[in-house]
Scaffold this motif. Structure first.
Motif, PDB file in Angstrom:
ATOM      1  N   GLU A  21       0.848  -1.209   0.000  1.00 33.63           N
ATOM      2  CA  GLU A  21       0.000   0.000   0.000  1.00 33.63           C
ATOM      3  C   GLU A  21       0.881   1.256   0.000  1.00 33.63           C
ATOM      4  OE1 GLU A  21      -0.541  -2.544   1.992  1.00 33.63           O
ATOM      5  OE2 GLU A  21      -2.681  -3.066   1.969  1.00 33.63           O
ATOM      6  N   GLU A  22       1.913   1.219   0.832  1.00 28.97           N
ATOM      7  CA  GLU A  22       2.809   2.389   0.916  1.00 28.97           C
ATOM      8  C   GLU A  22       3.545   2.606  -0.403  1.00 28.97           C
ATOM      9  OE1 GLU A  22       3.753   2.214   5.710  1.00 28.97           O
ATOM     10  OE2 GLU A  22       5.104   1.236   4.292  1.00 28.97           O
ATOM     11  N   ARG A  23       3.978   1.483  -1.010  1.00 31.24           N
ATOM     12  CA  ARG A  23       4.688   1.615  -2.290  1.00 31.24           C
ATOM     13  C   ARG A  23       3.761   2.232  -3.357  1.00 31.24           C
ATOM     14  NH1 ARG A  23       6.217  -3.621  -3.441  1.00 31.24           N
ATOM     15  NH2 ARG A  23       7.347  -3.574  -1.485  1.00 31.24           N
ATOM     16  N   PHE A  24       2.513   1.794  -3.315  1.00 29.00           N
ATOM     17  CA  PHE A  24       1.531   2.319  -4.272  1.00 29.00           C
ATOM     18  C   PHE A  24       1.333   3.824  -4.051  1.00 29.00           C
ATOM     19  CE2 PHE A  24      -2.865   3.581  -5.130  1.00 29.00           C
ATOM     20  CZ  PHE A  24      -3.005   3.217  -6.458  1.00 29.00           C
ATOM     21  N   GLU A  25       1.138   4.215  -2.792  1.00 25.37           N
ATOM     22  CA  GLU A  25       0.922   5.637  -2.472  1.00 25.37           C
ATOM     23  C   GLU A  25       2.138   6.471  -2.874  1.00 25.37           C
ATOM     24  OE1 GLU A  25      -1.795   7.012  -1.848  1.00 25.37           O
ATOM     25  OE2 GLU A  25      -2.956   5.223  -1.389  1.00 25.37           O
ATOM     26  N   GLN A  26       3.313   5.881  -2.677  1.00 22.55           N
ATOM     27  CA  GLN A  26       4.544   6.601  -3.025  1.00 22.55           C
ATOM     28  C   GLN A  26       4.618   6.835  -4.547  1.00 22.55           C
ATOM     29  OE1 GLN A  26       8.359   4.534  -2.997  1.00 22.55           O
ATOM     30  NE2 GLN A  26       9.110   6.036  -1.530  1.00 22.55           N
ATOM     31  N   ARG A  27       4.247   5.819  -5.297  1.00 27.70           N
ATOM     32  CA  ARG A  27       4.283   5.979  -6.767  1.00 27.70           C
ATOM     33  C   ARG A  27       3.302   7.057  -7.215  1.00 27.70           C
ATOM     34  NH1 ARG A  27       6.286   0.737  -9.618  1.00 27.70           N
ATOM     35  NH2 ARG A  27       5.845   1.961 -11.454  1.00 27.70           N
ATOM     36  N   ILE A  28       2.123   7.074  -6.586  1.00 32.69           N
ATOM     37  CA  ILE A  28       1.137   8.105  -6.945  1.00 32.69           C
ATOM     38  C   ILE A  28       1.710   9.490  -6.611  1.00 32.69           C
ATOM     39  CG2 ILE A  28      -1.143   9.081  -6.341  1.00 32.69           C
ATOM     40  CD1 ILE A  28      -1.664   6.597  -7.873  1.00 32.69           C
ATOM     41  N   ILE A  78       1.468   3.749 -12.651  1.00 33.03           N
ATOM     42  CA  ILE A  78       1.114   2.422 -12.129  1.00 33.03           C
ATOM     43  C   ILE A  78       0.912   1.533 -13.362  1.00 33.03           C
ATOM     44  CG2 ILE A  78      -0.577   1.115 -10.754  1.00 33.03           C
ATOM     45  CD1 ILE A  78       0.785   3.353  -9.120  1.00 33.03           C
ATOM     46  N   GLU A  79       1.552   0.371 -13.364  1.00 33.80           N
ATOM     47  CA  GLU A  79       1.457  -0.520 -14.526  1.00 33.80           C
ATOM     48  C   GLU A  79       0.631  -1.766 -14.165  1.00 33.80           C
ATOM     49  OE1 GLU A  79       2.345   0.297 -17.500  1.00 33.80           O
ATOM     50  OE2 GLU A  79       3.460   2.109 -16.991  1.00 33.80           O
ATOM     51  N   PRO A  80       0.144  -2.501 -15.201  1.00 40.91           N
ATOM     52  CA  PRO A  80      -0.772  -3.622 -14.928  1.00 40.91           C
ATOM     53  C   PRO A  80      -0.218  -4.641 -13.929  1.00 40.91           C
ATOM     54  CG  PRO A  80      -0.669  -3.203 -17.281  1.00 40.91           C
ATOM     55  CD  PRO A  80       0.326  -2.286 -16.645  1.00 40.91           C
ATOM     56  N   GLN A  81       1.110  -4.897 -13.962  1.00 40.99           N
ATOM     57  CA  GLN A  81       1.665  -5.922 -13.077  1.00 40.99           C
ATOM     58  C   GLN A  81       1.837  -5.429 -11.639  1.00 40.99           C
ATOM     59  OE1 GLN A  81       3.182  -4.464 -15.611  1.00 40.99           O
ATOM     60  NE2 GLN A  81       5.248  -3.822 -15.063  1.00 40.99           N
ATOM     61  N   ASP A  82       1.698  -4.122 -11.413  1.00 42.70           N
ATOM     62  CA  ASP A  82       1.879  -3.564 -10.065  1.00 42.70           C
ATOM     63  C   ASP A  82       0.680  -3.866  -9.177  1.00 42.70           C
ATOM     64  OD1 ASP A  82       4.269  -2.437 -10.874  1.00 42.70           O
ATOM     65  OD2 ASP A  82       3.337  -0.519 -11.430  1.00 42.70           O
ATOM     66  N   TRP A  83       0.952  -3.972  -7.894  1.00 42.72           N
ATOM     67  CA  TRP A  83      -0.161  -4.118  -6.950  1.00 42.72           C
ATOM     68  C   TRP A  83      -0.939  -2.804  -6.929  1.00 42.72           C
ATOM     69  CZ3 TRP A  83      -1.955  -1.416  -2.807  1.00 42.72           C
ATOM     70  CH2 TRP A  83      -2.973  -2.027  -2.072  1.00 42.72           C
ATOM     71  N   SER A 112      -2.592   8.524 -13.635  1.00 44.65           N
ATOM     72  CA  SER A 112      -1.635   7.670 -12.924  1.00 44.65           C
ATOM     73  C   SER A 112      -1.520   6.257 -13.514  1.00 44.65           C
ATOM     74  CB  SER A 112      -2.037   7.569 -11.448  1.00 44.65           C
ATOM     75  OG  SER A 112      -3.357   7.082 -11.338  1.00 44.65           O
ATOM     76  N   TYR A 113      -2.496   5.793 -14.260  1.00 40.05           N
ATOM     77  CA  TYR A 113      -2.424   4.425 -14.790  1.00 40.05           C
ATOM     78  C   TYR A 113      -1.787   4.423 -16.183  1.00 40.05           C
ATOM     79  CZ  TYR A 113      -3.624  -0.370 -15.817  1.00 40.05           C
ATOM     80  OH  TYR A 113      -3.532  -1.704 -16.145  1.00 40.05           O
ATOM     81  N   GLY A 114      -0.629   3.771 -16.298  1.00 48.62           N
ATOM     82  CA  GLY A 114       0.188   3.818 -17.517  1.00 48.62           C
ATOM     83  C   GLY A 114      -0.561   3.512 -18.819  1.00 48.62           C
ATOM     84  N   PRO A 115      -1.262   2.353 -18.915  1.00 42.43           N
ATOM     85  CA  PRO A 115      -1.921   2.036 -20.197  1.00 42.43           C
ATOM     86  C   PRO A 115      -2.984   3.068 -20.588  1.00 42.43           C
ATOM     87  CG  PRO A 115      -1.686   0.052 -18.882  1.00 42.43           C
ATOM     88  CD  PRO A 115      -1.282   1.197 -17.996  1.00 42.43           C
TER      89      PRO A 115
END
Ligand code: FE2
Ligand code: FE2
Length: 273
Positions: A4-11, A17-22, A140-143
Motif C-alpha cells: 500500500e505504501e509503495r503504491f501511495e509513493q508511486r502516486i 502504475i502498470e498492470p503488473q503492479d499491486w 496515474s495508470y500507464g496504459p
C-alpha cells in the motif's frame, strides 16, 4: 515498505502504475468504470456522425468523415484494451453497453439532423475532449495515459475539422449561419454534463486517475466561445442544463441507437468476433 505504501509513493511521485503492479481494489474498480465510460462515449459518438458518411457533401468530405468515425472506433478499442489490462473481460464492458446499462455523455447520442449539427457537435464535444484528454495524458495508470497520448493527436485533427465547418458555415450565407446558430442553440443544453462531477469523479481526481471536470470548464469556454464569436455566431444566453448521463439517464434517442448496436447480436446470436 508495504505494498500500500509503495503504491501511495508511486502516486505521490507521479510514477505510472502498470498492470503488473499491486493496486488497491477501489483504484482498480474506479479505473475500470472511468475507462469503460470513456470507451462507451467514443463508440456511441460514432453513430450520429456515421449517419452522415453517405450524405456528406462530396466524396472527399465523405472520406474525411469516414476517417474521423474510424478514429473514434479506434479510441474505443484502445480504451477497451486498457480496461482489459485491469483484469476485466472486454465482453463484460461492452455487454453493458449493448444491454443499455452504460453511462456516457448524452450529447453523443443526440441525432445529427443537418450537416450544421455535425460541425457544431464536433466543436462543442471535441473542444471538451481536448481539455479533458490532454489532462488525462498524465493520469496515474500507464496504459490509460498512453492510450490518451495517441487519442489526443487524433482529437486535435477532429477539432480542426469542426472549426473549419464552424467558420465556413457560420460566416457563409444567411441560411448557413442560421442553421449553425440553430444547431448551437439546440445542443447547448447538453454541454453542462461535460463538466459535471459526481462523487466518483471527485474520488478519481483525488487518486490522480482523472481530472475534476469542473476545473476544465473555463479552459473550454475560452476556446469554444472564441471560435463561436469568430464564426459570427452567438453563445446562447440560456444556461446549459441537461445532465444525467453519468447516472445512465440518457435521452429518448438511446432506444434507436441500441437497436442499431444490438442488430448483429440479434441476427447472429452467440457469435464471436
Ligand atoms: Fe475520440
Ligand atoms: Fe473526436
Amino acid at each position: 515498505m508495504t505494498q500500500e505504501e509503495r503504491f501511495e509513493q508511486r502516486i505521490a511521485q507521479e510514477t505510472a502504475i502498470e498492470p503488473q503492479d499491486w493496486m488497491p481494489d477501489a483504484y482498480r474498480k474506479t479505473l475500470i468504470r472511468q475507462i469503460g465510460q470513456h470507451a462507451h462515449s467514443e463508440i456511441v459518438g460514432m453513430l450520429p456522425e456515421g449517419n452522415w458518411i453517405t450524405r456528406a457533401p462530396t466524396l472527399r468530405r465523405k472520406a474525411i468523415l469516414l476517417a474521423k468515425v474510424q478514429d473514434e472506433a479506434g479510441h474505443g478499442l484502445y480504451l477497451y484494451s486498457a480496461a482489459e489490462t485491469l483484469g476485466c473481460a472486454r465482453e463484460d464492458i461492452y455487454q453493458k453497453m449493448l444491454d443499455g446499462r452504460m453511462k456516457y455523455s448524452s450529447i453523443f447520442n443526440y441525432p445529427t439532423l443537418s450537416w450544421a449539427d455535425i460541425g457544431v457537435i464536433g466543436w462543442l464535444v471535441d473542444g471538451a475532449a481536448i481539455v479533458n484528454q490532454v489532462a488525462l495524458c498524465r493520469t496515474s495508470y500507464g496504459p490509460y495515459a498512453r492510450a490518451m497520448v495517441k487519442i489526443c493527436k487524433e482529437e486535435s485533427f477532429h477539432l480542426r475539422f469542426s472549426r473549419g465547418w464552424l467558420e465556413r458555415l457560420g460566416n457563409g450565407t444567411d441560411v448557413s449561419g442560421q442553421k449553425m446558430q440553430q444547431a448551437i442553440d439546440k445542443l447547448w443544453r447538453f454541454t453542462a454534463e461535460l463538466f459535471d462531477a459526481d462523487e466518483i469523479d471527485i474520488a478519481l481526481s483525488e487518486e490522480g486517475i482523472a481530472v475534476d471536470p469542473r476545473t476544465l470548464r473555463a479552459a473550454w469556454e475560452a476556446e469554444v466561445f472564441a471560435g463561436i464569436n469568430e464564426a459570427t455566431l452567438n453563445v446562447p444566453q440560456e444556461q446549459a442544463y441537461r445532465t444525467g448521463g453519468k447516472k445512465g439517464l440518457h435521452t429518448e434517442h438511446l432506444g434507436p441507437m441500441l437497436a442499431e448496436m444490438q442488430y448483429l447480436q440479434r441476427v447472429l446470436p452467440g457469435q464471436q468476433w
